[in-house]
Design a protein around this motif. Structure first.
Motif, PDB file in Angstrom:
ATOM      1  N   VAL A 133      -0.003   7.279   3.311  1.00 58.57           N
ATOM      2  CA  VAL A 133      -0.628   5.948   3.395  1.00 58.57           C
ATOM      3  C   VAL A 133      -0.554   5.458   4.842  1.00 58.57           C
ATOM      4  O   VAL A 133       0.539   5.334   5.400  1.00 58.57           O
ATOM      5  CB  VAL A 133       0.085   4.954   2.456  1.00 58.57           C
ATOM      6  CG1 VAL A 133      -0.498   3.562   2.625  1.00 58.57           C
ATOM      7  CG2 VAL A 133      -0.024   5.423   1.017  1.00 58.57           C
ATOM      8  N   LYS A 135      -2.658   2.599   6.121  1.00 58.23           N
ATOM      9  CA  LYS A 135      -2.788   1.135   6.177  1.00 58.23           C
ATOM     10  C   LYS A 135      -3.028   0.613   4.775  1.00 58.23           C
ATOM     11  O   LYS A 135      -3.566   1.319   3.914  1.00 58.23           O
ATOM     12  CB  LYS A 135      -3.994   0.722   7.043  1.00 58.23           C
ATOM     13  CG  LYS A 135      -3.886   1.102   8.504  1.00 58.23           C
ATOM     14  CD  LYS A 135      -2.940   0.211   9.255  1.00 58.23           C
ATOM     15  CE  LYS A 135      -2.763   0.793  10.663  1.00 58.23           C
ATOM     16  NZ  LYS A 135      -1.978  -0.016  11.547  1.00 58.23           N
ATOM     17  N   PHE A 136      -2.665  -0.633   4.567  1.00 58.17           N
ATOM     18  CA  PHE A 136      -3.058  -1.281   3.321  1.00 58.17           C
ATOM     19  C   PHE A 136      -3.480  -2.723   3.621  1.00 58.17           C
ATOM     20  O   PHE A 136      -3.020  -3.326   4.594  1.00 58.17           O
ATOM     21  CB  PHE A 136      -1.938  -1.234   2.295  1.00 58.17           C
ATOM     22  CG  PHE A 136      -0.828  -2.236   2.527  1.00 58.17           C
ATOM     23  CD1 PHE A 136       0.218  -1.924   3.371  1.00 58.17           C
ATOM     24  CD2 PHE A 136      -0.853  -3.484   1.896  1.00 58.17           C
ATOM     25  CE1 PHE A 136       1.236  -2.837   3.584  1.00 58.17           C
ATOM     26  CE2 PHE A 136       0.172  -4.400   2.104  1.00 58.17           C
ATOM     27  CZ  PHE A 136       1.220  -4.084   2.949  1.00 58.17           C
ATOM     28  N   TYR A 138      -4.292  -6.408   1.571  1.00 62.31           N
ATOM     29  CA  TYR A 138      -4.305  -7.216   0.329  1.00 62.31           C
ATOM     30  C   TYR A 138      -5.552  -8.096   0.387  1.00 62.31           C
ATOM     31  O   TYR A 138      -5.725  -8.892   1.291  1.00 62.31           O
ATOM     32  CB  TYR A 138      -3.045  -8.071   0.274  1.00 62.31           C
ATOM     33  CG  TYR A 138      -2.787  -8.674  -1.071  1.00 62.31           C
ATOM     34  CD1 TYR A 138      -3.481  -9.827  -1.495  1.00 62.31           C
ATOM     35  CD2 TYR A 138      -1.865  -8.098  -1.935  1.00 62.31           C
ATOM     36  CE1 TYR A 138      -3.230 -10.361  -2.741  1.00 62.31           C
ATOM     37  CE2 TYR A 138      -1.610  -8.648  -3.179  1.00 62.31           C
ATOM     38  CZ  TYR A 138      -2.302  -9.783  -3.576  1.00 62.31           C
ATOM     39  OH  TYR A 138      -2.042 -10.313  -4.810  1.00 62.31           O
ATOM     40  N   ILE A 147      -5.317  -4.401  -3.756  1.00 62.92           N
ATOM     41  CA  ILE A 147      -4.818  -3.803  -2.515  1.00 62.92           C
ATOM     42  C   ILE A 147      -5.699  -2.612  -2.203  1.00 62.92           C
ATOM     43  O   ILE A 147      -5.975  -1.785  -3.085  1.00 62.92           O
ATOM     44  CB  ILE A 147      -3.359  -3.336  -2.670  1.00 62.92           C
ATOM     45  CG1 ILE A 147      -2.455  -4.525  -3.043  1.00 62.92           C
ATOM     46  CG2 ILE A 147      -2.865  -2.648  -1.397  1.00 62.92           C
ATOM     47  CD1 ILE A 147      -1.079  -4.110  -3.518  1.00 62.92           C
ATOM     48  N   LEU A 149      -5.949   0.775  -0.091  1.00 61.18           N
ATOM     49  CA  LEU A 149      -5.065   1.712   0.627  1.00 61.18           C
ATOM     50  C   LEU A 149      -5.902   2.697   1.424  1.00 61.18           C
ATOM     51  O   LEU A 149      -6.811   3.324   0.877  1.00 61.18           O
ATOM     52  CB  LEU A 149      -4.230   2.530  -0.371  1.00 61.18           C
ATOM     53  CG  LEU A 149      -3.101   1.838  -1.117  1.00 61.18           C
ATOM     54  CD1 LEU A 149      -2.451   2.813  -2.075  1.00 61.18           C
ATOM     55  CD2 LEU A 149      -2.077   1.309  -0.154  1.00 61.18           C
ATOM     56  N   THR A 151      -5.645   6.096   3.004  1.00 60.29           N
ATOM     57  CA  THR A 151      -4.715   7.238   2.958  1.00 60.29           C
ATOM     58  C   THR A 151      -5.375   8.495   3.512  1.00 60.29           C
ATOM     59  O   THR A 151      -6.585   8.521   3.755  1.00 60.29           O
ATOM     60  CB  THR A 151      -4.263   7.534   1.508  1.00 60.29           C
ATOM     61  OG1 THR A 151      -5.320   8.201   0.804  1.00 60.29           O
ATOM     62  CG2 THR A 151      -3.860   6.281   0.770  1.00 60.29           C
ATOM     63  N   THR A 157      -7.962   1.851  -4.464  1.00 55.73           N
ATOM     64  CA  THR A 157      -7.715   0.446  -4.758  1.00 55.73           C
ATOM     65  C   THR A 157      -6.584   0.403  -5.781  1.00 55.73           C
ATOM     66  O   THR A 157      -6.533   1.236  -6.691  1.00 55.73           O
ATOM     67  CB  THR A 157      -8.963  -0.260  -5.320  1.00 55.73           C
ATOM     68  OG1 THR A 157      -9.378   0.436  -6.506  1.00 55.73           O
ATOM     69  CG2 THR A 157     -10.086  -0.286  -4.320  1.00 55.73           C
TER      70      THR A 157
END
Lengths: 305, 506
Positions: A133, A135-136, A138, A147, A149, A151, A157
């Motif tokens: 991962v 970055k994430f 919200y 959220i 993600l 990856t 999601t």
């Protein structure tokens, strides 16, 4: 007497010999074909070439779910006679975070899966994503929170409680790009994400897809500070260094400067609800002030010109 | 000229096929690894089935011998009704000796003196070689010790460098047998009533040997068209030799037991017996070839147009395991001995040449016998090398180069299953070999039996090193036309590197 004994023993030996010969000629082709991965498909009455999976875990004796079904065997184990294709594998053990992955099985090949499960940290849940991962974000869109993600295996999601996860698709973006992403905006149709000097767009679709092709919509030598959707998504506003640039959503190559900021310490914010652009900018050497304008006026005024 | 060419071709064939088997695996792995893996899989399945088949025969042979070995054979032959009465039969025991210590020969004669058979029906021929210094004196002293026990003890000294002969056991045996014939003619003893047992210097017959031999000689309808083969058990010095030597010799015993069950293929080996009448008819043992023990069978086979067989006796003879002063010397001696045994591949050439000359024998018989010899020799030279060396190499190298291949993965899996299944064969070997163990010397701890069990783990190493490799060596030398002299296996008992002294009193 001797001859009788000899003859009966000879008969027994011949019988035994031919049993072994028959065993050899019957079992050898079966074993060899099976070893090569051939399996007789009773339904279609043809031979198909299969593959195998060897699952090895640390710790051992984990529960294995193959295509969503729990298997009787615990790890380490070998799954044989698997038709070529993609399969979902999930590995679980008490006090460890579960591990899931998608396996691509090829004919006559054995896929070795070596997994080390992560011990559970008390009170912490782990997202059921096994890829790296980067970055994430919200996001809240209307009343839906989720959220996103970024990856190594693509875009996911995730529901805020980690209960549901959806893999939107794989992409070919490299680690360097994914690590550099600093912002994201989302509307009904589109997701835009950007690094300091480039921005990409992904169009949302209801169809599932194996690969996402993010479209590069903007590149700069300056620094992208923020991006907004404007005028119900008709335009994309990019705050790039000292410039506020508008991109036509339909033709992102068509871009034009809306405003030139006077300071690198300026701030820009756009409220899509009121279509108002707020700008904090320098008015004299040490003096900053806040300005507002209707974006539509800026854009359509520009268009008129 | 043509015979020379055919002989040369026949000399090449066994090694050609042996090397073909080995090279096929190696080359196919280099160019078509998947093919090599499949070939190896087929080979492993073939050998597993073959080993199980042979194990069944081994068990049957062993049970048969165990059941009949200790019967009162003397009583049986006394009550036999036959054209020839048991007490008309004379036994001549021939001991060709060369450099064996007197103590060893004395022990063998002591064992002979202990058999359950009237000693006045047994005559002993001590056949020495002129090339051994002091042999006449040595054999004379031994004769003095035993002269009042047997019918007679005859000493013969085989002259060296006779024309047409090679310095080998067969030449000595033949010379001694001819002297025996002269002796018997003088004594007016009919040759057809004499059975010759050709022993090694260390051979000790089972106490029922002569009674059992007489039984088979009297009851077999074609007694002059048969050889008589006891099972050789190498146990005289089993507590004194390294494990490597023990298991390879036990393997030889097992092989003889298995072969005794396949009587139509059974050939004489090492110590064996034959009617003197037959021996004279076929002109005795070969004097210019090394493997006299098996060649005598083929000479008889040809003489009697294929109507000749080897009968398995129900009793064993006990012999020494060839050993040296230390492990290294033992390995060397064992290797050379096994290579000499493997020189029996010359039987293939001998038979082939004679079949070529003989236009009357059925072609099917010729093919089956030549195939039998070729199959035995090629398997002997290759099976352990393929299973112990090539198979692990292919699996290991394959795991580096084609690790994701399903067929290689399954080969490792099958290899594993076969190894587990072969534990059964090892357990069987342990159980059967246990039967042949003589009483443990009191000064040895019972812990030695642990080594007798664990020694079987050496099978992969020993079978390749002392099984297939010497056979391949012998065949290759024959192919290359390199003459190898007869290897006299040194026989002697060693304790702490020194030759043991034996009590010579009776």
């Amino acid at each position: 007497m001797k001859n009788k004994e000899d003859n009966s023993f000879l008969a027994f030996r011949r019988f035994l010999f031919w049993i072994f010969v028959a065993s050899f000629f019957i079992f050898t082709p079966v074993i060899v074909l099976h070893s090569l991965g051939y399996k007789f498909d009773k339904k279609h009455k043809i031979f198909v070439k299969t593959g195998a999976v060897f699952i090895k875990t640390t710790p051992a004796k984990t529960v294995i779910y193959w295509k969503g079904e729990r298997l009787k065997n615990l790890s380490p184990c070998i799954l044989r006679d698997i038709l070529p294709g993609e399969y979902k594998l999930r590995i679980e053990k008490k006090n460890f975070y579960p591990y899931s992955l998608i396996l691509k099985i090829k004919p006559s090949e054995v896929k070795t899966v070596e997994v080390t499960l992560l011990p559970k940290i008390k009170g912490f849940d782990k997202a059921d994503v096994e890829c790296n991962v980067y970055k994430f974000f919200y996001t809240r869109h209307f009343f839906r929170e989720k959220i996103l993600l970024f990856t190594s295996c693509g875009l996911y999601t995730l529901s805020p409680d980690f209960c549901s996860i959806h893999h939107i698709g794989r992409w070919s973006l490299g680690a360097a790009v994914l690590s550099s992403i600093v912002g994201l905006r989302e509307n009904n149709q589109t997701i835009i994400f950007w690094s300091h000097n480039a921005a990409w767009r992904i169009t949302k679709t209801t169809k599932s897809r194996s690969e996402i092709l993010p479209e590069l919509i903007y590149k700069t030598n300056e620094k992208i500070n923020d991006i907004f959707f404007a005028l119900e998504g008709r335009y994309i506003i990019v705050w790039d260094g000292l410039n506020i640039i508008a991109l036509d959503s339909r033709f992102p190559q068509a871009k034009f400067n809306l405003y030139q900021l006077k300071s690198v310490n300026a701030m820009v914010f756009y409220s899509s609800g009121s279509d108002t652009l707020y700008i904090k900018d320098k008015i004299s050497s040490n003096h900053y002030s806040l300005f507002e304008t209707k974006l539509s006026r800026l854009i359509y005024g520009r268009e008129k010109n | 000229m043509e015979e020379k060419k055919i002989k040369r071709v026949l000399e090449i064939i066994p090694a050609f096929f042996s090397w073909l088997v080995i090279i096929t695996f190696v080359v196919s792995f280099a160019f078509w690894p998947r093919g090599a893996v499949i070939l190896l899989m087929v080979y492993l399945i073939y050998w597993t089935l073959r080993l199980f088949y042979m194990s069944i025969l081994l068990v049957i042979a062993h049970l048969r011998m165990r059941r009949k070995r200790d019967w009162d054979w003397e009583k049986i032959i006394r009550s036999l009704k036959s054209s020839l009465q048991w007490d008309e039969v004379m036994h001549a025991v021939l001991y060709p000796v060369y450099r064996e210590p007197a103590s060893l020969i004395v022990e063998s004669l002591q064992a002979l003196a202990g058999v359950n058979y009237p000693k006045n029906k047994i005559m002993v021929i001590l056949a020495g070689e002129e090339r051994e210094r002091g042999v006449e004196e040595k054999l004379g002293r031994i004769k003095n010790k035993f002269k009042d026990i047997f019918f007679d003890i005859i000493i013969t000294i085989h002259p060296k460098d006779l024309e047409g002969e090679i310095p080998a056991k067969g030449a000595n045996s033949t010379y001694a047998a001819k002297k025996l014939v002269e002796y018997l003619r003088e004594k007016k003893i009919a040759l057809e009533k004499v059975v010759v047992s050709c022993f090694d210097a260390d051979t000790r017959p089972h106490q029922n040997y002569f009674a059992n031999l007489t039984y088979h000689f009297l009851t077999y309808p074609k007694r002059y068209q048969a050889s008589f083969q006891p099972i050789p058990v190498y146990s005289n010095n089993i507590y004194k030799v390294p494990a490597l030597a023990r298991i390879i010799e036990m393997g030889s015993t097992f092989w003889q037991l298995v072969e005794s069950m396949r009587y139509e293929k059974f050939v004489t080996f090492s110590s064996h017996a034959i009617s003197l009448k037959t021996l004279v008819e076929v002109d005795f043992w070969p004097v210019d070839l090394i493997s006299d023990d098996s060649l005598i069978f083929w000479k008889c086979f040809l003489k009697f147009r294929g109507d000749y067989r080897t009968l398995a006796l129900d009793v064993p003879v006990y012999m020494d395991i060839a050993a040296g002063k230390n492990l290294w010397e033992t390995l060397k001696i064992q290797y050379l001995q096994k290579r000499r045994w493997a020189q029996g591949v010359e039987n293939f050439v001998f038979l082939g040449i004679n079949f070529w000359k003989d236009k009357e024998l059925p072609l099917s018989l010729k093919i089956s016998k030549l195939y039998q010899l070729l199959d035995n020799n090629v398997n002997w030279a290759t099976w352990a090398i393929v299973i112990s060396i090539i198979s692990p190499f292919i699996i290991t190298a394959g795991n580096l180069t084609m690790k994701d291949s399903l067929v290689l993965f399954n080969l490792s899996y099958i290899n594993n299953i076969i190894s587990h299944a072969l534990v059964f064969v090892i357990v069987l070997s342990i159980l059967i070999s246990w039967e042949f163990l003589p009483l443990r010397p009191l000064h040895l701890s019972r812990l030695i039996y642990i080594s007798f069990i664990l020694q079987w783990l050496l099978i992969p190493l020993v079978s390749a090193l002392l099984g297939s490799l010497p056979a391949l060596d012998a065949q290759t030398r024959l192919m290359l036309g390199r003459n190898v002299s007869f290897y006299y296996t040194p026989k002697g008992r060693y304790k702490e590197g020194k030759r043991e002294k034996v009590d010579l009193t009776l």
